[in-house]
Design a protein around this motif. Structure first.
Motif, short mmCIF file in Angstrom:
data_model
loop_
_atom_site.label_atom_id
_atom_site.label_comp_id
_atom_site.label_asym_id
_atom_site.label_seq_id
_atom_site.Cartn_x
_atom_site.Cartn_y
_atom_site.Cartn_z
N THR A 221 -4.25 4.64 -7.03
CA THR A 221 -5.25 4.15 -6.07
C THR A 221 -6.59 3.93 -6.78
OG1 THR A 221 -4.15 5.29 -4.24
CG2 THR A 221 -6.45 4.66 -3.92
N VAL B 192 -6.62 5.29 1.16
CA VAL B 192 -5.17 5.34 1.15
C VAL B 192 -4.74 6.76 1.50
CG1 VAL B 192 -3.12 5.24 -0.33
CG2 VAL B 192 -4.87 3.47 -0.51
N TRP C 45 -8.78 8.10 -1.46
CA TRP C 45 -7.41 8.63 -1.37
C TRP C 45 -7.46 10.00 -0.74
CZ3 TRP C 45 -4.91 12.98 -3.21
CH2 TRP C 45 -3.51 12.96 -3.24
N ALA D 181 -3.53 -4.94 -3.74
CA ALA D 181 -2.36 -4.11 -4.06
C ALA D 181 -1.16 -4.99 -4.42
CB ALA D 181 -2.03 -3.21 -2.87
N SER E 99 0.21 8.68 -6.99
CA SER E 99 -0.49 7.95 -5.94
C SER E 99 -2.00 7.96 -6.10
CB SER E 99 -0.10 8.53 -4.58
OG SER E 99 -0.86 7.97 -3.55
N THR F 108 -9.26 -5.55 5.36
CA THR F 108 -7.86 -5.14 5.39
C THR F 108 -6.99 -6.11 4.60
OG1 THR F 108 -8.15 -4.11 7.56
CG2 THR F 108 -5.89 -4.65 6.91
N LEU G 101 -2.77 2.89 5.08
CA LEU G 101 -4.12 2.46 4.72
C LEU G 101 -5.04 2.52 5.92
CD1 LEU G 101 -6.09 0.95 2.69
CD2 LEU G 101 -5.19 -1.18 3.69
N ILE H 95 0.83 -1.20 0.00
CA ILE H 95 0.00 0.00 0.00
C ILE H 95 0.87 1.25 0.00
CG2 ILE H 95 -1.66 1.35 1.34
CD1 ILE H 95 -2.95 -1.03 0.00
N VAL I 38 -7.76 -5.83 0.75
CA VAL I 38 -7.22 -4.61 0.13
C VAL I 38 -5.72 -4.75 -0.10
CG1 VAL I 38 -6.79 -2.16 0.49
CG2 VAL I 38 -9.03 -3.11 1.03
N ILE I 39 -5.02 -5.24 0.90
CA ILE I 39 -3.57 -5.41 0.75
C ILE I 39 -3.26 -6.44 -0.33
CG2 ILE I 39 -1.44 -6.11 1.93
CD1 ILE I 39 -2.74 -5.06 4.54
N THR J 143 -8.92 1.11 6.82
CA THR J 143 -10.07 0.30 6.40
C THR J 143 -11.02 0.18 7.58
OG1 THR J 143 -8.69 -1.63 6.91
CG2 THR J 143 -8.97 -1.06 4.58
#
Length: 700
Positions: free
Chosen positions: A160, A198, A170, A225, A156, A218, A204, A147, A221-222, A206
């Motif tokens: 995102t 983000v 973001w 990425a 960035s 969590t 991050l 992230i 999402v990771i 969440t």
């Protein structure tokens, strides 16, 4: 929706059956520990978690909403329930009514204690508003490398959106604090369907309605990425590709063992530092890369990374293709001084009228092409963790520079975090350093009763200790016991025969590699023998001389080389014997060898004094309990010499002493501590008898 690929990089370790029996705070702790257990999710001490829980007010008996959030200074991976702050949500919301604006946001931290629920002593962190004002029951804030690689990229915001669409938002860079908490609240209100956000150059956030859904969001999402970065970077040379090739593992360690004492000496003039060496693949890929130096100069991005690793690392001038260690060693003083001057200039450029005074200007991270990374800090755990943080930074730079352009924190922003008054207040609250904090001791005969007692005494005063012993099984047992008592970071061990030049050299190199150098040598390895002179064989005589005289010489010679490389002095403590001063019948070999130790110590005291190296002797007598030399034949021989049995020998020694007291390993340890500590900083060439009084051993 966020996908849930079966081949995700991070597995969900949530156990429904286990979580079902837990209270809401216990589920928060469970979630926190799961997240913190994987350093790809967050670094040590970084990130935080929270839950808004209904509790019974101890004053009114009514149900109230309470924010449980990781307190200041904790680590989500290892914390317990008492690591959470608890605050009334009603009072936290009331703070918004008295907030005076960005210029005054720091004063809001001082108001957080007024919101404490149930007199909880755990101090609330500056991230508390970030969790309080997100209008969801459960919130995670993690510093996942994947992230932050996106968050620290020039593009960035666009990246995102490309990866997450509208599900993850973001926000631009904003220092953690009350204002950022309000930003997060506004984002959530304006984007009610979003699952997180983000934060540029940070990490991050969440959230979810329950602990499990928050945790799994969590992780998902990771993972997304990670998958996106892997796809984008496949076939792209990391950091512009390699510029040099690593040395072989043993050669790397040998070079690091030479460099570390010199660097340690240069950075320990005011406060002793402890070192750590890391040559894992991620580190070597970076230090060997074409793009290493320009990327390193940009510094780190995430505030947590930056606070642990300083504004930037120092790149050591070393060419593994044509290794010249002597030239590198000669270049270090100038390089370290240049770094200090550059850091002082950074301080002067960025300082504000209220900034705290300039702190230690030395680098924390040292990058050596072909060799690896060295880190130095005030204790071993911090040195190791600082290295872990820089590995996180390396991972971030790898991803960001491959998919966009990596950006470190702007210099002024970095300074404002490093010299934040709130950060300064946290430093001022830290407990006073122990008397041997930052010192490194090597104890020969470390697995025996006296050696282990000395090691324990030093460890209690904050030292790091390397145990050296020829008995591998006893060494492992002693190391495990001391590590359990004081922490694995601060106890090292090496199997060593003090009569072998090669073994001694390897042991001292290992100690330098493990901790950065040595400040204290306790020469304690020993044997004992008893025989009438006509029954004393040449082999017995030679064995006593080899261990008790030659062995003391070899380890002293090795430590003097380390002391002089460091240039910050040092202390040598010989564990001698009353027999070095007072002869005993039937022990000519032992007594003569012990007398040799005493004169060696005097010679070394003369040689070491100009360099601040002190050499002193502790002379024990009759330490029967816990001492390995009193096992087996020696005890039987001495009992026979004095015409008593084993049970009567200790009483005989006690009664012959002036004070009529027994001497124990802990008594020897106390003297060895005194002679190694600053309390004896003006003493060298001395002998301290710890024998309950023996007139024959009086030194005057």
């Amino acid at each position: 929706m966020l996908d849930a690929k079966a081949d995700r990089h991070l597995a969900s370790n949530w156990n429904d059956a286990k979580a079902e029996a837990m209270s809401e705070p216990e589920r928060l702790l469970y979630r926190s520990n799961l997240l913190g257990a994987d350093k790809r999710i967050t670094n040590y001490g970084g990130g935080n978690t929270s839950a808004k829980v209904m509790e019974t007010d101890p004053l009114t008996g009514k149900a109230v909403e309470v924010l449980w959030v990781k307190g200041s200074g904790g680590d989500v991976g290892t914390m317990k329930l008492d690591g959470f702050s608890t605050l009334y949500m009603e009072k936290l919301r009331a703070l918004k009514g008295i907030y005076r604006g960005l210029e005054f946001e720091d004063e809001m931290v001082g108001l957080l204690p007024h919101c404490t629920f149930n007199l909880n002593p755990r101090a609330a962190s500056i991230d508390t508003p970030l969790h309080a004002y997100v209008p969801r029951a459960h919130v995670d804030h993690m510093h996942a490398d994947a992230i932050i690689a996106i968050a620290a990229s020039k593009d960035s915001k666009a990246l995102t959106a490309e990866i997450f669409g509208d599900e993850i938002g973001w926000l631009p860079w904003k220092r953690p604090g009350f204002e950022l908490g309000l930003w997060l609240e506004a984002f959530c209100v304006e984007n009610p369907e979003a699952k997180g956000v983000v934060l540029e150059s940070h990490g991050l956030f969440t959230w979810g309605d329950d602990a499990k859904s928050c945790y799994e969001t969590t992780i998902a999402v990771i993972n997304r990425a990670i998958d996106w970065l892997d796809a984008k970077t496949a076939g792209v040379p990391a950091f512009g590709g390699p510029r040099v090739v690593s040395l072989a593992p043993e050669e790397r360690r040998a070079v690091a063992a030479r460099l570390m004492p010199v660097i340690r000496g240069l950075v320990s003039k005011d406060v002793p530092m402890v070192g750590h060496f890391d040559d894992q693949d991620a580190v070597l890929e970076f230090v060997n890369a074409t793009g290493m130096e320009p990327l390193a100069a940009l510094g780190t991005s995430c505030p947590d990374h930056f606070l642990r690793t300083k504004i930037r690392p120092l790149v050591v001038a070393f060419d593994p293709a044509a290794p010249d260690v002597e030239a590198t060693l000669a270049s270090l003083p100038e390089a370290v001084e240049a770094y200090r001057a550059d850091y002082a200039a950074y301080y002067e450029r960025c300082r504000r009228p209220t900034s705290p005074a300039l702190r230690d200007p030395n680098a924390v991270v040292y990058l050596v092409p072909g060799v690896g990374m060295l880190t130095f800090a005030k204790d071993k755990a911090t040195a190791r963790i600082s290295g872990e943080f820089y590995v996180n930074a390396i991972n971030v730079m790898r991803g960001a520079s491959a998919v966009s352009e990596y950006r470190g924190l702007p210099e002024q922003e970095a300074f404002d975090i490093e010299y934040w008054l709130l950060e300064e207040a946290k430093l001022q609250r830290m407990p006073a350093r122990k008397s041997l904090a930052g010192r490194i001791a090597l104890v020969t005969g470390g697995a025996g009763g006296i050696g282990a007692a000395i090691a324990d005494r030093y460890l209690r005063e904050g030292a790091c200790v390397v145990l050296a012993d020829i008995d591998a099984a006893a060494l492992d047992e002693t190391k495990a016991a001391l590590g359990a008592r004081h922490g694995a970071d601060v106890v090292g061990s090496v199997e060593m025969n003090v009569t072998s030049e090669d073994a001694v050299a390897a042991a001292f190199a290992g100690a330098c590699l493990g901790f950065g150098g040595i400040d204290i040598l306790v020469s304690n390895a020993g044997i004992a023998s008893s025989a009438p002179i006509e029954e004393t064989t040449l082999a017995l005589w030679d064995r006593n001389m080899a261990i008790l005289s030659t062995g003391y010489f070899l380890v002293s010679r090795a430590v003097f080389a380390v002391f002089r490389a460091q240039g910050i002095g040092g202390s040598v403590v010989f564990i001698g014997s009353k027999n070095g001063l007072a002869a005993s019948p039937g022990a000519a070999a032992y007594c003569t060898a012990k007398a040799s130790e005493l004169h060696l110590a005097r010679c070394l005291a003369l040689e070491g004094a100009p360099d601040g190296i002190r050499v002193n002797v502790v002379n024990p007598d009759a330490v029967l309990r816990g001492s390995k030399i009193w096992e087996g034949e020696w005890l039987e021989q001495r009992a026979a010499t004095y015409k008593t049995d084993k049970d009567g020998l200790e009483e005989m020694y006690r009664q012959r002493s002036l004070l009529k007291r027994s001497v124990f390993p802990e008594d020897i340890a106390e003297a060895a501590y005194f002679l190694a500590s600053d309390a004896s900083s003006k003493s060298t060439g001395n002998i301290v008898n710890v024998d309950a009084g023996n007139v024959q051993a009086f030194t005057r």
